[in-house]
Scaffold this active site. Structure first.
Site, PDB file in Angstrom:
ATOM      1  N   GLY A 583       0.767  -1.080   0.099  1.00 18.68           N
ATOM      2  CA  GLY A 583      -0.084  -0.131   0.137  1.00 18.68           C
ATOM      3  C   GLY A 583       0.930   1.200   0.103  1.00 18.68           C
ATOM      4  O   GLY A 583       2.131   1.264   0.119  1.00 18.68           O
ATOM      5  N   ARG A 584       0.128   2.237  -0.291  1.00 19.06           N
ATOM      6  CA  ARG A 584       0.882   3.544  -0.247  1.00 19.06           C
ATOM      7  C   ARG A 584       0.174   4.521   0.679  1.00 19.06           C
ATOM      8  O   ARG A 584      -1.111   4.812   0.800  1.00 19.06           O
ATOM      9  CB  ARG A 584       0.964   4.299  -1.463  1.00 19.06           C
ATOM     10  CG  ARG A 584       1.897   3.395  -2.710  1.00 19.06           C
ATOM     11  CD  ARG A 584       1.560   4.135  -3.929  1.00 19.06           C
ATOM     12  NE  ARG A 584       1.612   3.085  -4.833  1.00 19.06           N
ATOM     13  CZ  ARG A 584       2.897   2.987  -5.516  1.00 19.06           C
ATOM     14  NH1 ARG A 584       3.973   3.795  -5.449  1.00 19.06           N
ATOM     15  NH2 ARG A 584       3.350   2.116  -6.628  1.00 19.06           N
ATOM     16  N   GLY A 585       1.092   5.283   1.523  1.00 18.79           N
ATOM     17  CA  GLY A 585       0.225   6.162   2.499  1.00 18.79           C
ATOM     18  C   GLY A 585       1.030   7.504   2.264  1.00 18.79           C
ATOM     19  O   GLY A 585       1.876   7.672   1.393  1.00 18.79           O
ATOM     20  N   GLY A 586       0.581   8.380   3.009  1.00 15.11           N
ATOM     21  CA  GLY A 586       1.123   9.671   3.089  1.00 15.11           C
ATOM     22  C   GLY A 586       2.451   9.957   3.364  1.00 15.11           C
ATOM     23  O   GLY A 586       3.088  10.815   3.052  1.00 15.11           O
ATOM     24  N   PHE A 587       2.752   8.794   4.284  1.00 16.29           N
ATOM     25  CA  PHE A 587       4.384   8.864   4.779  1.00 16.29           C
ATOM     26  C   PHE A 587       5.232   7.811   3.818  1.00 16.29           C
ATOM     27  O   PHE A 587       6.293   8.019   4.262  1.00 16.29           O
ATOM     28  CB  PHE A 587       4.171   8.423   6.424  1.00 16.29           C
ATOM     29  CG  PHE A 587       3.433   9.292   6.964  1.00 16.29           C
ATOM     30  CD1 PHE A 587       3.869  10.640   7.158  1.00 16.29           C
ATOM     31  CD2 PHE A 587       2.046   8.944   7.519  1.00 16.29           C
ATOM     32  CE1 PHE A 587       3.123  11.580   7.848  1.00 16.29           C
ATOM     33  CE2 PHE A 587       1.442   9.833   8.280  1.00 16.29           C
ATOM     34  CZ  PHE A 587       1.789  11.039   8.365  1.00 16.29           C
ATOM     35  N   GLY A 588       4.656   7.299   2.854  1.00 16.85           N
ATOM     36  CA  GLY A 588       5.523   6.365   2.320  1.00 16.85           C
ATOM     37  C   GLY A 588       5.062   5.090   1.685  1.00 16.85           C
ATOM     38  O   GLY A 588       3.700   4.968   1.820  1.00 16.85           O
ATOM     39  N   VAL A 589       5.736   4.269   1.164  1.00 14.80           N
ATOM     40  CA  VAL A 589       4.916   3.062   0.532  1.00 14.80           C
ATOM     41  C   VAL A 589       5.541   1.681   1.432  1.00 14.80           C
ATOM     42  O   VAL A 589       6.622   1.739   2.141  1.00 14.80           O
ATOM     43  CB  VAL A 589       5.808   2.695  -0.624  1.00 14.80           C
ATOM     44  CG1 VAL A 589       5.451   1.707  -1.468  1.00 14.80           C
ATOM     45  CG2 VAL A 589       5.722   4.202  -1.716  1.00 14.80           C
ATOM     46  N   VAL A 590       4.519   0.963   1.562  1.00 12.28           N
ATOM     47  CA  VAL A 590       4.726  -0.315   2.452  1.00 12.28           C
ATOM     48  C   VAL A 590       4.778  -1.273   1.724  1.00 12.28           C
ATOM     49  O   VAL A 590       3.910  -1.608   0.613  1.00 12.28           O
ATOM     50  CB  VAL A 590       3.591  -0.104   3.299  1.00 12.28           C
ATOM     51  CG1 VAL A 590       3.736  -1.448   4.265  1.00 12.28           C
ATOM     52  CG2 VAL A 590       3.286   1.015   4.289  1.00 12.28           C
ATOM     53  N   ASP A 705      -4.094   8.272  12.517  1.00 14.38           N
ATOM     54  CA  ASP A 705      -4.988   8.791  11.436  1.00 14.38           C
ATOM     55  C   ASP A 705      -6.036   7.712  11.468  1.00 14.38           C
ATOM     56  O   ASP A 705      -5.752   6.481  10.996  1.00 14.38           O
ATOM     57  CB  ASP A 705      -4.436   8.924  10.084  1.00 14.38           C
ATOM     58  CG  ASP A 705      -3.025   9.964  10.194  1.00 14.38           C
ATOM     59  OD1 ASP A 705      -3.049  10.745  10.998  1.00 14.38           O
ATOM     60  OD2 ASP A 705      -2.137   9.604   9.786  1.00 14.38           O
TER      61      ASP A 705
HETATM   62  C1  LIG Z   1      -0.086  11.698  -7.076  1.00 14.13           C
HETATM   63  O1  LIG Z   1      -0.045  11.030  -5.735  1.00 14.13           O
HETATM   64  C2  LIG Z   1      -1.200  10.139  -5.542  1.00 14.13           C
HETATM   65  C3  LIG Z   1      -1.063   9.548  -4.329  1.00 14.13           C
HETATM   66  O2  LIG Z   1       0.284   8.862  -4.306  1.00 14.13           O
HETATM   67  C4  LIG Z   1      -1.409   8.990  -6.638  1.00 14.13           C
HETATM   68  O3  LIG Z   1      -2.432   8.487  -6.501  1.00 14.13           O
HETATM   69  C5  LIG Z   1      -1.457   9.926  -8.014  1.00 14.13           C
HETATM   70  O4  LIG Z   1      -1.356   8.381  -8.996  1.00 14.13           O
HETATM   71  C6  LIG Z   1      -0.270  10.552  -8.224  1.00 14.13           C
HETATM   72  N1  LIG Z   1      -0.521  11.473  -9.469  1.00 14.13           N
HETATM   73  C7  LIG Z   1       0.558  11.595 -10.460  1.00 14.13           C
HETATM   74  C8  LIG Z   1       0.069  12.479 -11.678  1.00 14.13           C
HETATM   75  O5  LIG Z   1       1.436  11.117 -10.192  1.00 14.13           O
END
Ligand SMILES: *[C@@H]1O[C@H](CO)[C@@H](O)[C@H](O)[C@H]1NC(C)=O
Ligand SMILES: *[C@@H]1O[C@H](CO)[C@@H](O)[C@H](O)[C@H]1NC(C)=O
Ligand SMILES: *[C@@H]1O[C@H](CO)[C@@H](O)[C@H](O)[C@H]1NC(C)=O
Ligand SMILES: *[C@@H]1O[C@H](CO)[C@@H](O)[C@H](O)[C@H]1NC(C)=O
Ligand SMILES: *[C@@H]1O[C@H](CO)[C@@H](O)[C@H](O)[C@H]1NC(C)=O
Ligand SMILES: *[C@@H]1O[C@H](CO)[C@@H](O)[C@H](O)[C@H]1NC(C)=O
Ligand SMILES: *[C@@H]1O[C@H](CO)[C@@H](O)[C@H](O)[C@H]1NC(C)=O
Length: 924
Positions: A583-590, A705
């Site tokens: 998953g991906r979160g606001g703080f980084g990728v897991v 969160d």
């Molecule tokens: C911007 O970041 C979001 C969340 O990480 C992602 O879902 C989205 O695809 C990204 N948009 C672009 C254009 O990279």
């Protein structure tokens, strides 16, 4: 302390011994004499017979060359091919000379930090010449105009500490590879005046790049510049003179962007309001694009130009004609195709606009986009073309559903959407409309059901229609505006402060044999070279399981936490492979990983950060606390890794994934929808986990969160709260390791937005929102819904006004019997209570546990949860708990000077410097 000093001294002696052993065998005289031979115009003292260490521009340590600095010395000639036998080299500065011939191979110079070879006359780049540059921070080689064409050197990904990459005017061609997530510290990327083509790499998203110069490519980069919206650290963006298309993205997250050069591209669409209102922006050039809509208006302090080929509706500022606005919105839903931007000029849509036919009153009656290769969706704004008779969209690649707003078009006779990729319900048009929908495989179904329609229950309805099939209002546009989406996402914040980070690496420095403290001559910062940091202290014994498996993968330091080497984490996550992403979160990728003993782990690779000594100490202090927080309903932090400026946290792995997946994406992941019993059990688990944190935290010390993607499900579908952080609540922002002020609009209590203060009541509110999601099967924020339903809390609270509304509002997959309905009413009431507007009106978490507990007990006997806790008295405050741990350990130095009080908001950093972080493990 005294013991530490001794250890440190031992380390020093040991490393000096190592160093002596190596220097008796290694010597740089061979390659240095070759260098002297191959350079023309070398400084005079290079031929006087002095030892090379005393030559002008050369610096040595222990007889080994560490730095060569001969910038602007009118040198010509070439460089010897074995230059990379200077294995101790850290700096190579030969810029502004006339060196020619082969660019030197620098492969495997693992201490090399800075390369300056700009403004020379090299002719070609040997392949693999940048491999193994694991310490490299600066590669600067612009203005080498005689180089043979070459492509971006992929092997640079090994230079994960790279801060600056400058190779402008250096004959590069081909595409920019999608590797920028390998450079978490990259700040400056200067590749102007080359011949790059292709798209901006996706991995720019979330990168820390501040200065991005990709202007003036001969062939030209193409595609959209959407990714800029995610590059939040940007200061300067030079993209002029390329072939970029699509609209200017919303840059509201780029809070420090002051210079934006976009002229001479093929950009379309309306200049976003967020650009014009940005307080940071100072310089903008938009000339010679195909921009549309009203002329932009910038503040008087902004230098902005937008002349040339643009297609603004008027030649002066001011709103466009309503029909023009509507058609621009239609174009926007298609990504503002250049085809439309080319011909849709001026302020009169009936004046020779392609694909548009008007009646004599100047009203659009036909829009015909047949066969235009358009992608995107059908804009609900078509409904504003009230005289529209024919709408032909056939043979394109449109997706989404048919907007119900089209039902309001009274004059409509022909609606042909055949041969697209539309899905969702078909609105019920009157017989007067000739409707053609063939060639849309999924039409009539919701996207994930795959069924033939009809029998599949749909909890959340489809785009443009409400769940019970009534038309959405024709106000139009809400589902397509990226501005709206961005506007409601609250910036996620991580503050890792400062730049300075020193580490002493002793046992791990088999490569270097001396302390890894290196001065960076460019900016005076000291850079860590350590992979495995020793840890803060304070071990409480809960990790004996990890002790027993510490053989290869883990370093359990006697006094403290589990440090895991980056090599191990790379190894077990398949080098952070895409395939391992959980998953991906606001703080980084897991990432998912499996240790060699079979333990599954989840590795959170936090986003690029600058780290100072203080920040590092605080980080370790934080880890020291978090690894101790053990609770059945909190995901355990197993260890951590510090690698340069990168931090990684290693958590317990939860095999069932997130609550989000089970609640909203259950069809995609191929599981049955959650039963009511499971939902209440999950809610209770979460309430208990958060209650425990609150009991530790007293007020606003630990925060999380609370949203379903942060709720993970174990094997048995028991819920755990994914991770949690300590939060800064000091107004001066003193505590800075990581602020968890994050959250997505939709979960955030109203007072939070106004005060930014994290309290337990903010958690309670978020918990209430999660309850609403569990009941309704709908997301906290669903911008595919009409406005009045898109914000779950507002909508659900309106539902709650009358109990009779509730059965209609709940997730249709639940299909409750009467008894279940009784349970649902109780949870609904609790959800309403938790989301009360005023914080003081909300209950505390204990109340939620008390309400939910009996509902679950109803199905099964309770286990005594408290017995499974870490043995920490739930009624102890965190400071008390820490003192207890300290007392238990007897050895802890970490909290020696710790004077906790409730007014002290942060975890104190470790008292003094790095000596403290040394322990006996380090010297092995
Ligand atoms: C911007 O970041 C979001 C969340 O990480 C992602 O879902 C989205 O695809 C990204 N948009 C672009 C254009 O990279
Ligand atoms: C660069 O090299 C080319 C030949 O490869 C030569 O003609 C030219 O004079 C050189 N330029 C400089 C500035 O040395
Ligand atoms: C650099 O090291 C790698 C791995 O040790 C080796 O395969 C490669 O040949 C080396 N390259 C050079 C140019 O020495
Ligand atoms: C630039 O790159 C393009 C596409 O890769 C290629 O076709 C073209 O020949 C290159 N131009 C020069 C001058 O090298
Ligand atoms: C469409 O019509 C609605 C209602 O008249 C109006 O509020 C909206 O601004 C119009 N949208 C456009 C793009 O003209
Ligand atoms: C249509 O769009 C989808 C995804 O948006 C893409 O995968 C597909 O290649 C496109 N098809 C055509 C013919 O453009
Ligand atoms: C609504 O449209 C968006 C964007 O086209 C799409 O991602 C989403 O899956 C759609 N939702 C439904 C329920 O059709």
């Amino acid at each position: 302390m005294g013991q530490l000093k001794t250890l440190q001294a031992l380390c020093l002696i040991l490393s000096l011994l190592l160093l002596t052993t190596t220097t008796t065998t290694a010597d740089d005289s061979d390659v240095m004499s070759k260098l002297a031979e191959s350079l023309k115009n070398a400084p005079k003292d290079w031929s006087t017979g002095k030892t090379y260490c005393y030559w002008e521009g050369i610096k040595c340590v222990e007889n080994r060359v560490t730095s060569i600095n001969l910038a602007s010395k009118s040198l010509s000639g070439s460089l010897p091919s074995n230059l990379n036998s200077l294995t101790q080299l850290t700096t190579l500065s030969l810029q502004s000379n006339s060196l020619s011939g082969l660019f030197p191979s620098l492969a495997n110079l693992s201490f090399l930090q800075e390369i300056y070879l700009d403004t020379n006359n090299f002719t070609s780049i040997p392949s693999g010449c940048f491999q193994g540059l694991s310490s490299l921070q600066v590669l600067s080689m612009s203005q080498n105009i005689n180089l043979d064409p070459w492509v971006f050197p992929i092997e640079l990904t090994q230079a994960s500490s790279l801060v600056t990459l400058a190779a402008g005017n250096a004959n590069l061609y081909g595409s920019l590879p999608d590797i920028f997530d390998s450079f978490p510290n990259l700040q400056n990327l200067r590749l102007s005046y080359n011949n790059f083509s292709g798209f901006l790499p996706k991995s720019f998203s979330g990168s820390g790049i501040q200065n991005l110069w990709l202007n003036n490519q001969q062939f030209g980069l193409s595609g959209t510049i959407e990714v800029l919206s995610n590059m939040t650290q940007l200061n300067q963006v030079w993209l002029h003179k390329n072939q970029f298309t699509g609209p200017i993205p919303d840059i509201s997250k780029c809070k420090t962007l002051f210079d934006l050069q976009l002229r001479d591209n093929l950009l379309t669409g309306i200049v976003p309001a967020t650009l014009m209102s940005s307080t940071a922006i100072q310089n903008v050039s938009l000339d010679n694009n195909k921009l549309q809509g009203p002329q932009p208006v910038f503040g008087s302090n902004v230098r902005a130009t937008f002349e040339g080929t643009n297609s603004f509706c008027l030649t002066k500022p001011g709103p466009c004609d309503p029909q023009v606005n509507t058609l621009l919105e239609v174009a926007g839903a298609l990504g503002y195709p250049i085809l439309l931007a080319g011909s849709w000029e001026g302020n009169n849509a009936c004046d020779r606009w392609s694909f548009i036919v008007c009646d004599t009153q100047g009203k659009v009656i036909t829009v015909n986009f047949e066969n235009k290769h358009f992608t995107g969706i059908i804009s609900p704004a078509f409904a504003n073309l009230t005289s529209l008779k024919n709408l032909v969209l056939k043979n394109n690649n449109l997706t989404g559903s048919m907007p119900a707003s089209l039902l309001t078009l009274q004059q409509l006779q022909l609606l042909d959407v055949s041969n697209n990729n539309l899905f969702g319900e078909i609105p019920k048009f009157p017989d007067t409309v000739k409707l053609i929908t063939t060639g849309n495989v999924l039409i009539g179904t919701t996207p994930s059901s795959g069924g033939g329609g009809g029998g599949t229950p749909s909890g959340s309805g489809s785009n443009g229609t409400t769940p019970n099939g009534t038309p959405a209002p024709a106000s139009g546009g809400s589902s397509v505006s990226p501005g709206m989406i961005a506007g409601i996402v609250i910036a996620v914040v991580i503050f890792f402060v400062v730049v300075l980070f020193v580490s002493i690496k002793c046992y791990a420095s088999k490569k270097h044999g001396k302390f890894g403290r290196v001065d960076n001559p460019m900016n005076g910062i000291e850079i860590a070279k350590s992979d495995v940091m020793s840890s803060a202290n304070g071990y409480n014994g809960v990790q004996s399981d990890l002790h027993s498996q510490s053989s290869g993968d883990l370093h359990v330091f006697e006094g403290g936490n589990v440090a895991i080497s980056i090599h191990v984490l790379r190894d077990v996550t398949n080098n952070f492979s895409e395939d391992n992403i959980l998953g991906r979160g606001g703080f980084g990728v897991v990432y998912k990983g499996e240790l060699h003993d079979g333990t599954k782990i989840a590795v959170k690779r936090m986003e690029s950060v600058a780290v100072g000594t203080k920040g590092l100490n605080e980080f370790q202090a934080e880890i020291a606390v978090l690894t101790k927080v053990r609770h059945r309903h909190l995901v355990a932090l197993l260890g951590y890794c510090i690698n340069g400026n990168e931090r990684l946290l290693v958590y317990e792995y939860m095999p069932q994934g997130t609550l989000t997946q089970h609640l909203f994406d259950w069809r995609e992941i191929g599981v049955p929808p959650l039963t009511w019993k499971q939902r209440v059990t999950i809610a209770l688990d979460v309430a208990r986990g958060v209650e425990y944190l609150h009991s530790l935290a007293q007020q606003s010390f630990i925060h999380r969160d609370l949203k379903p993607s942060n709720i993970l499900l174990g094997d048995d579908m028991r819920a755990k709260v994914a991770d949690f952080g300590l939060v800064k609540n000091a107004p001066d922002g003193k505590y800075s390791v990581e602020t968890r002020l994050a959250g997505t609009f939709g979960y955030l209590a109203p007072e939070y937005a106004a005060t930014g203060r994290v309290t337990t009541k903010v958690d309670v509110y978020a918990f209430g929102v999660v309850l609403m999601e569990l009941m309704s099967g709908r997301k906290a924020l669903d911008d595919t819904m009409p406005d009045e339903r898109s914000h779950l809390v507002s909508w659900f609270r309106r539902v709650l006004v009358n109990k009779e509304n509730i059965p209609k509002a709940i997730d249709q997959t639940l299909d409750p019997d009467e008894e279940t309905m009784g349970s649902i009413y109780k949870v609904a009431e609790l959800a309403g209570h938790c989301t009360a507007r005023e914080p003081y009106q909300r209950p505390d978490m204990g109340h939620a546990v008390n309400i939910l507990g009996p509902l679950v007990e109803h199905w099964k006997p309770t286990t005594n949860e408290e017995e499974e806790n870490s043995g920490i008295d739930l009624h102890m405050s965190l400071p008390q708990a820490l003192q207890r741990w300290q007392a238990n350990e007897g050895t802890s130095r970490m909290f020696d000077d710790l004077s906790y009080s409730q007014t002290q908001s942060s975890i104190p950093s470790k008292p003094s410097g790095f000596a403290d972080s040394f322990d006996s493990m380090d010297c092995r």
